[in-house]
Write a protein that holds these residues in place. Structure first.
Motif, PDB file in Angstrom:
ATOM      1  N   ALA A   7       4.805  25.611 -17.154  1.00 35.47           N
ATOM      2  CA  ALA A   7       3.505  25.224 -16.602  1.00 35.47           C
ATOM      3  C   ALA A   7       2.501  26.359 -16.779  1.00 35.47           C
ATOM      4  CB  ALA A   7       3.651  24.888 -15.125  1.00 35.47           C
ATOM      5  N   GLU A   9      -0.949  28.239 -16.175  1.00 33.12           N
ATOM      6  CA  GLU A   9      -1.916  28.248 -15.077  1.00 33.12           C
ATOM      7  C   GLU A   9      -3.252  27.772 -15.628  1.00 33.12           C
ATOM      8  OE1 GLU A   9      -2.502  31.017 -11.307  1.00 33.12           O
ATOM      9  OE2 GLU A   9      -2.776  32.054 -13.198  1.00 33.12           O
ATOM     10  N   LEU A  14      -2.014  23.531 -11.578  1.00 31.66           N
ATOM     11  CA  LEU A  14      -1.325  22.844 -12.666  1.00 31.66           C
ATOM     12  C   LEU A  14      -2.340  22.178 -13.581  1.00 31.66           C
ATOM     13  CD1 LEU A  14       1.578  20.918 -10.888  1.00 31.66           C
ATOM     14  CD2 LEU A  14       1.777  22.912 -12.346  1.00 31.66           C
ATOM     15  N   HIS A  19       0.268  17.293 -14.132  1.00 35.80           N
ATOM     16  CA  HIS A  19       0.178  16.633 -12.831  1.00 35.80           C
ATOM     17  C   HIS A  19       0.351  15.122 -13.002  1.00 35.80           C
ATOM     18  CE1 HIS A  19      -1.691  15.533  -8.956  1.00 35.80           C
ATOM     19  NE2 HIS A  19      -1.309  16.735  -8.586  1.00 35.80           N
ATOM     20  N   GLY A  44       6.405  29.489 -14.961  1.00 37.39           N
ATOM     21  CA  GLY A  44       4.949  29.607 -14.869  1.00 37.39           C
ATOM     22  C   GLY A  44       4.463  30.665 -15.840  1.00 37.39           C
ATOM     23  N   PRO A  54       1.309  27.738 -10.390  1.00 39.92           N
ATOM     24  CA  PRO A  54       1.953  26.562 -10.993  1.00 39.92           C
ATOM     25  C   PRO A  54       3.389  26.360 -10.518  1.00 39.92           C
ATOM     26  CG  PRO A  54       0.786  27.775 -12.676  1.00 39.92           C
ATOM     27  CD  PRO A  54       0.749  28.598 -11.432  1.00 39.92           C
ATOM     28  N   LEU A  58       4.547  23.083  -8.562  1.00 36.60           N
ATOM     29  CA  LEU A  58       5.607  22.250  -9.131  1.00 36.60           C
ATOM     30  C   LEU A  58       6.690  21.971  -8.101  1.00 36.60           C
ATOM     31  CD1 LEU A  58       6.229  23.688 -12.711  1.00 36.60           C
ATOM     32  CD2 LEU A  58       5.508  21.373 -12.143  1.00 36.60           C
TER      33      LEU A  58
END
Length: 137
Positions: A7, A9, A14, A19, A44, A54, A58
């Motif tokens: 993920a 940033e 996110l 998402h 992340g 992130p 998550l």
């Protein structure tokens, strides 16, 4: 099946597409639970000193409706451009930060394999239970 989500940033959160992917993997949006009761490792990344948000988003947001099983391990790679570029030099000795990140990746991936082996025989039963309360309790 094992899931690794990297993920980036995006403005401290996110990315919208990630998402939406997690929302669309929830029961009712997809047929069944495509990600349900599968182990997942969160990674992340950030081009600056961030990357923490992130991972927390998550783990905190996506597990309820998708029924993902997040590992207690995660990896955060700050200054990802520098991190990747450092591996382009063939004879360069890795610094302690790089060694630490590589160690966390190794441990996280090894744990992911262990979780996947242990969850495989019971995944179907857990998914059947999740159908009764697909959006948490």
């Amino acid at each position: 099946m094992k899931i690794v989500i990297v993920a980036p940033e995006w403005g401290g959160m996110l990315p919208p597409v990630l998402h939406n992917f997690l929302l669309l993997s929830a029961y009712g949006s997809a047929s069944g639970f495509p990600l349900g009761h599968k182990p997942a490792l969160a990674i992340g990344i950030s081009t600056s000193g961030g990357g923490h948000n992130p991972v927390s988003l998550l783990k905190g947001y996506s597990a309820k409706n998708s029924h993902l099983v997040w590992l207690p391990f995660h990896v955060i790679i700050n200054n990802v451009d520098e991190f990747i570029a450092s591996f382009a030099e063939i004879d360069k000795v890795l610094c302690s930060r790089q060694k630490s990140i590589l160690s966390r990746l190794e441990v996280g991936l090894h744990a992911l394999v262990i979780y996947a082996k242990q969850l495989a025989p019971i995944r179907h039963e857990l998914t059947q239970l999740s159908i009764k309360h697909p959006f948490g309790q």
